[in-house]
Design a protein around this motif. Sequence first.
Motif, PDB file in Angstrom:
ATOM      1  N   GLU A 287       0.814  -1.216   0.000  1.00 23.18           N
ATOM      2  CA  GLU A 287       0.000   0.000   0.000  1.00 23.18           C
ATOM      3  C   GLU A 287       0.848   1.266   0.000  1.00 23.18           C
ATOM      4  O   GLU A 287       0.319   2.368  -0.219  1.00 23.18           O
ATOM      5  CB  GLU A 287      -0.919   0.005   1.217  1.00 23.18           C
ATOM      6  N   SER A 288       2.147   1.147   0.223  1.00 24.73           N
ATOM      7  CA  SER A 288       3.037   2.308   0.296  1.00 24.73           C
ATOM      8  C   SER A 288       3.875   2.402  -0.979  1.00 24.73           C
ATOM      9  O   SER A 288       4.528   1.426  -1.362  1.00 24.73           O
ATOM     10  CB  SER A 288       3.970   2.210   1.505  1.00 24.73           C
ATOM     11  N   PRO A 289       3.894   3.540  -1.655  1.00 21.83           N
ATOM     12  CA  PRO A 289       4.741   3.685  -2.846  1.00 21.83           C
ATOM     13  C   PRO A 289       6.203   3.411  -2.499  1.00 21.83           C
ATOM     14  O   PRO A 289       6.691   3.855  -1.458  1.00 21.83           O
ATOM     15  CB  PRO A 289       4.536   5.143  -3.257  1.00 21.83           C
ATOM     16  N   ALA A 290       6.876   2.677  -3.368  1.00 23.20           N
ATOM     17  CA  ALA A 290       8.296   2.357  -3.155  1.00 23.20           C
ATOM     18  C   ALA A 290       9.034   2.520  -4.474  1.00 23.20           C
ATOM     19  O   ALA A 290       8.643   1.934  -5.486  1.00 23.20           O
ATOM     20  CB  ALA A 290       8.461   0.941  -2.614  1.00 23.20           C
ATOM     21  N   ARG A 291      10.077   3.307  -4.463  1.00 14.99           N
ATOM     22  CA  ARG A 291      10.889   3.529  -5.660  1.00 14.99           C
ATOM     23  C   ARG A 291      12.363   3.426  -5.268  1.00 14.99           C
ATOM     24  O   ARG A 291      12.720   3.534  -4.086  1.00 14.99           O
ATOM     25  CB  ARG A 291      10.622   4.924  -6.258  1.00 14.99           C
ATOM     26  N   CYS A 292      13.201   3.223  -6.285  1.00 16.10           N
ATOM     27  CA  CYS A 292      14.641   3.310  -6.086  1.00 16.10           C
ATOM     28  C   CYS A 292      15.191   4.296  -7.098  1.00 16.10           C
ATOM     29  O   CYS A 292      14.540   4.605  -8.109  1.00 16.10           O
ATOM     30  CB  CYS A 292      15.312   1.945  -6.225  1.00 16.10           C
ATOM     31  N   LEU A 293      16.394   4.790  -6.840  1.00 18.10           N
ATOM     32  CA  LEU A 293      16.964   5.797  -7.723  1.00 18.10           C
ATOM     33  C   LEU A 293      17.110   5.263  -9.142  1.00 18.10           C
ATOM     34  O   LEU A 293      16.960   6.006 -10.119  1.00 18.10           O
ATOM     35  CB  LEU A 293      18.317   6.267  -7.175  1.00 18.10           C
ATOM     36  N   ASP A 294      17.383   3.950  -9.259  1.00 19.13           N
ATOM     37  CA  ASP A 294      17.538   3.352 -10.585  1.00 19.13           C
ATOM     38  C   ASP A 294      16.247   3.377 -11.405  1.00 19.13           C
ATOM     39  O   ASP A 294      16.281   3.155 -12.617  1.00 19.13           O
ATOM     40  CB  ASP A 294      18.019   1.905 -10.455  1.00 19.13           C
ATOM     41  N   ASP A 295      15.104   3.620 -10.758  1.00 18.16           N
ATOM     42  CA  ASP A 295      13.830   3.679 -11.487  1.00 18.16           C
ATOM     43  C   ASP A 295      13.723   4.918 -12.372  1.00 18.16           C
ATOM     44  O   ASP A 295      12.916   4.948 -13.303  1.00 18.16           O
ATOM     45  CB  ASP A 295      12.645   3.710 -10.513  1.00 18.16           C
ATOM     46  N   PHE A 296      14.499   5.951 -12.058  1.00 14.26           N
ATOM     47  CA  PHE A 296      14.341   7.246 -12.729  1.00 14.26           C
ATOM     48  C   PHE A 296      15.388   7.424 -13.819  1.00 14.26           C
ATOM     49  O   PHE A 296      16.541   7.022 -13.667  1.00 14.26           O
ATOM     50  CB  PHE A 296      14.441   8.376 -11.703  1.00 14.26           C
ATOM     51  N   ARG A 297      14.987   8.064 -14.894  1.00 12.37           N
ATOM     52  CA  ARG A 297      15.914   8.321 -16.000  1.00 12.37           C
ATOM     53  C   ARG A 297      16.778   9.549 -15.745  1.00 12.37           C
ATOM     54  O   ARG A 297      17.880   9.658 -16.281  1.00 12.37           O
ATOM     55  CB  ARG A 297      15.131   8.497 -17.301  1.00 12.37           C
ATOM     56  N   THR A 298      16.278  10.472 -14.932  1.00 10.28           N
ATOM     57  CA  THR A 298      17.017  11.689 -14.617  1.00 10.28           C
ATOM     58  C   THR A 298      16.820  12.025 -13.145  1.00 10.28           C
ATOM     59  O   THR A 298      15.860  11.585 -12.504  1.00 10.28           O
ATOM     60  CB  THR A 298      16.529  12.887 -15.451  1.00 10.28           C
ATOM     61  N   ILE A 299      17.727  12.838 -12.612  1.00  6.48           N
ATOM     62  CA  ILE A 299      17.570  13.276 -11.230  1.00  6.48           C
ATOM     63  C   ILE A 299      16.344  14.171 -11.096  1.00  6.48           C
ATOM     64  O   ILE A 299      15.684  14.201 -10.043  1.00  6.48           O
ATOM     65  CB  ILE A 299      18.850  13.980 -10.733  1.00  6.48           C
ATOM     66  N   GLU A 300      15.991  14.877 -12.182  1.00  2.00           N
ATOM     67  CA  GLU A 300      14.792  15.710 -12.156  1.00  2.00           C
ATOM     68  C   GLU A 300      13.545  14.846 -11.995  1.00  2.00           C
ATOM     69  O   GLU A 300      12.579  15.258 -11.355  1.00  2.00           O
ATOM     70  CB  GLU A 300      14.690  16.546 -13.433  1.00  2.00           C
ATOM     71  N   GLY A 301      13.566  13.645 -12.568  1.00  5.48           N
ATOM     72  CA  GLY A 301      12.445  12.734 -12.397  1.00  5.48           C
ATOM     73  C   GLY A 301      12.282  12.301 -10.952  1.00  5.48           C
ATOM     74  O   GLY A 301      11.158  12.214 -10.434  1.00  5.48           O
ATOM     75  N   ALA A 302      13.407  12.033 -10.294  1.00  6.97           N
ATOM     76  CA  ALA A 302      13.351  11.669  -8.879  1.00  6.97           C
ATOM     77  C   ALA A 302      12.837  12.835  -8.042  1.00  6.97           C
ATOM     78  O   ALA A 302      12.021  12.659  -7.129  1.00  6.97           O
ATOM     79  CB  ALA A 302      14.734  11.230  -8.396  1.00  6.97           C
ATOM     80  N   ARG A 303      13.305  14.030  -8.348  1.00  2.09           N
ATOM     81  CA  ARG A 303      12.854  15.208  -7.611  1.00  2.09           C
ATOM     82  C   ARG A 303      11.358  15.450  -7.837  1.00  2.09           C
ATOM     83  O   ARG A 303      10.639  15.829  -6.907  1.00  2.09           O
ATOM     84  CB  ARG A 303      13.673  16.422  -8.041  1.00  2.09           C
ATOM     85  N   ALA A 304      10.897  15.211  -9.059  1.00  2.00           N
ATOM     86  CA  ALA A 304       9.472  15.407  -9.344  1.00  2.00           C
ATOM     87  C   ALA A 304       8.616  14.420  -8.554  1.00  2.00           C
ATOM     88  O   ALA A 304       7.546  14.779  -8.049  1.00  2.00           O
ATOM     89  CB  ALA A 304       9.217  15.258 -10.843  1.00  2.00           C
ATOM     90  N   TRP A 305       9.084  13.177  -8.454  1.00  2.00           N
ATOM     91  CA  TRP A 305       8.347  12.174  -7.666  1.00  2.00           C
ATOM     92  C   TRP A 305       8.265  12.595  -6.203  1.00  2.00           C
ATOM     93  O   TRP A 305       7.201  12.518  -5.581  1.00  2.00           O
ATOM     94  CB  TRP A 305       9.015  10.813  -7.804  1.00  2.00           C
ATOM     95  N   LEU A 306       9.378  13.055  -5.663  1.00  2.00           N
ATOM     96  CA  LEU A 306       9.366  13.540  -4.280  1.00  2.00           C
ATOM     97  C   LEU A 306       8.429  14.733  -4.131  1.00  2.00           C
ATOM     98  O   LEU A 306       7.702  14.851  -3.136  1.00  2.00           O
ATOM     99  CB  LEU A 306      10.788  13.916  -3.855  1.00  2.00           C
ATOM    100  N   GLY A 307       8.421  15.599  -5.132  1.00  2.00           N
ATOM    101  CA  GLY A 307       7.525  16.743  -5.084  1.00  2.00           C
ATOM    102  C   GLY A 307       6.064  16.329  -5.076  1.00  2.00           C
ATOM    103  O   GLY A 307       5.247  16.926  -4.360  1.00  2.00           O
ATOM    104  N   ARG A 308       5.733  15.308  -5.844  1.00  2.00           N
ATOM    105  CA  ARG A 308       4.341  14.833  -5.853  1.00  2.00           C
ATOM    106  C   ARG A 308       3.959  14.229  -4.510  1.00  2.00           C
ATOM    107  O   ARG A 308       2.830  14.423  -4.037  1.00  2.00           O
ATOM    108  CB  ARG A 308       4.151  13.808  -6.971  1.00  2.00           C
TER     109      ARG A 308
END
Length: 316
Positions: A287-308
Amino acid sequence: MTLAILCSGQGRQHLGMFALTGEAPQAASLFAQAARLLGGRDPREMVATETPDNLHRNRVGQILAAVQALAAMTVLRDAMPARLIVAGYSVGEVAAWGVAGVVEADVILDLVARRAEAMDAASPAGDGLLFVRGLSRTLIDGLCTRFGTSVAIVNPGDAFVIGGARTALEALAGEARGLNAARVVDVPVEVASHTARLASASVRFRADLEAVPVRRLPVAGIRLLSGIDGAAVVDARSGLDKLAAQISQTVQWDACLQACVEAGATAFLELGPGPALKEMAASAFPESPARCLDDFRTIEGARAWLGRLRSDAGEP
């Protein structure tokens, strides 16, 4: 919201592990220090040019895993939510003290190198680790007693890492397959981490930790967890005692993940390398979203996920 930050152990080093952090100016000093510890070899070049065997040497693997976690946090820190829980898997627990801001990152990298050296000095030749999933703890304990091995890490879902002599682990692997274990694979680590075979390394590393400057605990907004019991680190001395003991005691990773959720974590982010911790968290707490850094193509993508995540929780 509360985000659980998971710092990976060694074993998943790969060609693209620094794809999102390697060019970040904020992390340049960390990579430079790691290069000094690696005999002048830049870790970003190493992962692209060294053979897998060399990347999985104990000291090299620990430094690579630690610099990835520290670099990732350096790059993403200003995008993080206000409340964090930080836990680390094996050497990732040392990195977690830096990620949590309890010990300076440059000190952490030096400690990781010393930790690996202490482990190499204490380790009998031919030791290693084996992963077994799908057998009960009772069966695993029986196999360990029979073959003179030990449970090194307890993961969720009847998944265990077992440490000992490679010859004993090979025999145990055959028996585990005969008992219809769901998965049995060698772990690319050269020492029997988190077993009593490394007791002298715990003593040596605790001495190395004695002079480490530690920020006053707890750090506001951050809960740091201990790997051997999943408890929050609230006192520097006892926390460092556990950090050293972890080298030769079983890591209760299942308890760490459970502690994250009990403390209010609603999402998980693994800093890498690899997705192993993310996958465990997603399986244990779907039930909890789980991601790893390798999931993202760019650091901006990781930052956007955190922003959401922050936006969904009503954080600025």
